[in-house]
Design an enzyme around this catalytic site. Structure first.
Site, PDB file in Angstrom:
ATOM      1  N   CYS A 147       0.808  -1.234   0.000  1.00 40.90           N
ATOM      2  CA  CYS A 147       0.000   0.000   0.000  1.00 40.90           C
ATOM      3  C   CYS A 147       0.839   1.282   0.000  1.00 40.90           C
ATOM      4  O   CYS A 147       0.531   2.242  -0.716  1.00 40.90           O
ATOM      5  CB  CYS A 147      -0.975   0.002   1.171  1.00 40.90           C
ATOM      6  SG  CYS A 147      -0.355  -0.714   2.680  1.00 40.90           S
ATOM      7  N   HIS A 239      -2.643   6.003   4.742  1.00 41.13           N
ATOM      8  CA  HIS A 239      -1.187   6.090   4.907  1.00 41.13           C
ATOM      9  C   HIS A 239      -0.717   7.441   4.365  1.00 41.13           C
ATOM     10  O   HIS A 239      -1.026   7.800   3.222  1.00 41.13           O
ATOM     11  CB  HIS A 239      -0.488   4.992   4.108  1.00 41.13           C
ATOM     12  CG  HIS A 239      -0.567   3.618   4.712  1.00 41.13           C
ATOM     13  ND1 HIS A 239      -1.235   3.317   5.878  1.00 41.13           N
ATOM     14  CD2 HIS A 239      -0.020   2.440   4.290  1.00 41.13           C
ATOM     15  CE1 HIS A 239      -1.100   2.021   6.138  1.00 41.13           C
ATOM     16  NE2 HIS A 239      -0.378   1.475   5.194  1.00 41.13           N
TER      17      HIS A 239
HETATM   18  C1  11C Z   1       1.202  -2.116   6.482  1.00 50.43           C
HETATM   19  N1  11C Z   1       1.703  -1.831   4.136  1.00 50.43           N
HETATM   20  O1  11C Z   1       0.676  -0.993   6.504  1.00 50.43           O
HETATM   21  C2  11C Z   1       1.509  -2.801   5.187  1.00 50.43           C
HETATM   22  C3  11C Z   1       0.465  -3.818   4.863  1.00 50.43           C
HETATM   23  O2  11C Z   1       3.076  -5.904   1.447  1.00 50.43           O
HETATM   24  O3  11C Z   1       0.964  -5.786   1.125  1.00 50.43           O
HETATM   25  C4  11C Z   1       0.581  -4.442   3.485  1.00 50.43           C
HETATM   26  C5  11C Z   1       1.786  -5.303   3.296  1.00 50.43           C
HETATM   27  C6  11C Z   1       1.944  -5.703   1.859  1.00 50.43           C
HETATM   28  O4  11C Z   1       1.487  -2.734   7.508  1.00 50.43           O
END
Ligand code: 11C
Length: 338
Positions: A147, A239
């Site tokens: 993400c 995010h």
């Molecule tokens: C998190 N981005 O916020 C991560 C979740 O490689 O798809 C997704 C992890 C991925 O912890």
């Protein structure tokens, strides 16, 4: 209509898939899989539905099956919200069985014949499906990145033609990124956790593949370095990240590039009107105010300053996960790969 299923339909990303696919103009959601203990139950009884919108009625009646390729009868595409350790085998089995896999899992992202696609950035990498077919696979696997990498690469789309060699990024990531299971283990209230396992490495290598050039046989990585520092913050969804680039052009020129950018894709159901929303208010973007723009698919960019420095923000389980896979599947249908 294209018959589709969701692998791992009860988790945080799985629920987002169900929400996005319940009333989709291309896709008919017919199969939902989950762990053995949910198999045989109606989806409404198997799931602890935690999203902001109600569970779609028609989907609630679907009987959940086990997560195995042989449980996916007459399905053309499956969307995978599986954890990486499970995804490796199940996704490969599905592709061998002639199913198109659009995966949010990390297991196949860096394989040389698997496209890692963000449609606004590298739609042409979908041609890698042909490499899988040449190797004898009836179906295919197409992946979307992590993400944080999605927000970063979408934000770079309008400015990628400026020369830069050094990209630095510091993330502020929402707790929903850790999935429903990950949240209770985090002591996040009144806190920031300066570690998300594997995230920095994923941002660094996935960005270079996505922004690289596919020459018909392999991807040549993008010619710049990426240095990431990832942090978990007490935000539910969305995010944010601070980005630094050694672009030499004046900030006004870069601002114009953000303002004037037109997405190269033709209309697709999940593609928002604006993939990048350039904001000039000093205190934006903010997750709570901006994450649902474009039905959660817009990446907001703001605080552009000389340097070049800016902030990017997007909804991590929609733009950054389920929505990203659904958009990839729409593009796959649109380009005739099915
Ligand atoms: C998190 N981005 O916020 C991560 C979740 O490689 O798809 C997704 C992890 C991925 O912890």
């Amino acid at each position: 209509m294209v018959s589709v299923g969701v692998l791992g339909a009860t988790g945080a990303v799985g629920q987002r898939f169900v929400q996005l696919l319940a009333d989709h103009p291309y896709f008919d959601l017919t199969v939902l899989t989950a762990s053995e203990r949910s198999a045989g139950k109606k989806y409404r009884d198997a799931v602890n539905w935690r999203l902001d919108l109600p569970l779609p009625e028609t989907v609630g009646d679907i009987t959940v099956t086990d997560t195995r390729a042989d449980c996916l009868k007459n399905v053309d595409i499956v969307f995978s919200a599986l954890p990486a350790d499970l995804a490796t085998k199940v996704e490969a089995d599905c592709a061998k069985a002639g199913i198109g896999v659009c995966s949010n899992a990390s297991s196949h992202r860096m394989m040389p014949d698997v496209p890692l696609v963000v449609p606004e950035v590298n739609a042409d990498h979908l041609r890698m499906i042909e490499l899988q077919r040449d190797a004898g696979t009836d179906g295919f696997i197409v992946t979307n990145p992590n993400c944080s990498t999605i927000m970063l690469t979408v934000s770079l789309a309008p400015i990628r033609n400026f020369h830069f060699t050094d990209l630095r990024v510091a993330t502020m990531q929402a707790i929903s990124g850790a999935g429903f299971e990950g949240i209770p283990g985090m002591s996040i209230f009144d806190n920031v956790i300066p570690y998300i396992g594997g995230e920095e490495e994923k941002m660094e290598r996935e960005t270079l593949k996505i922004m690289g050039t596919f020459d018909g046989s392999e991807v040549v990585n993008a010619p710049f370095s990426v240095s990431a520092s990832c942090n978990r913050v007490p935000v539910i969804d969305g995010h944010s990240m601070a980005v630094w680039l050694d672009i030499k052009e004046p900030v006004e020129t870069v601002a114009k590039a953000f303002q004037n950018w037109k997405c190269p894709l033709k209309d697709l159901p999940t593609l928002p009107e604006k993939s990048v929303d350039f904001m000039t208010q000093q205190d934006r973007p903010q997750p709570r105010l901006d994450r649902m723009k474009g039905r959660g698919m817009t990446v907001s960019v703001g605080r552009l300053r000389p340097g070049i420095r800016y902030i990017a923000m997007g909804h991590n389980t929609i733009r950054g996960a389920a929505g990203a896979s659904v958009l990839n599947a729409e593009l796959i249908c649109d380009r005739g790969y099915l």
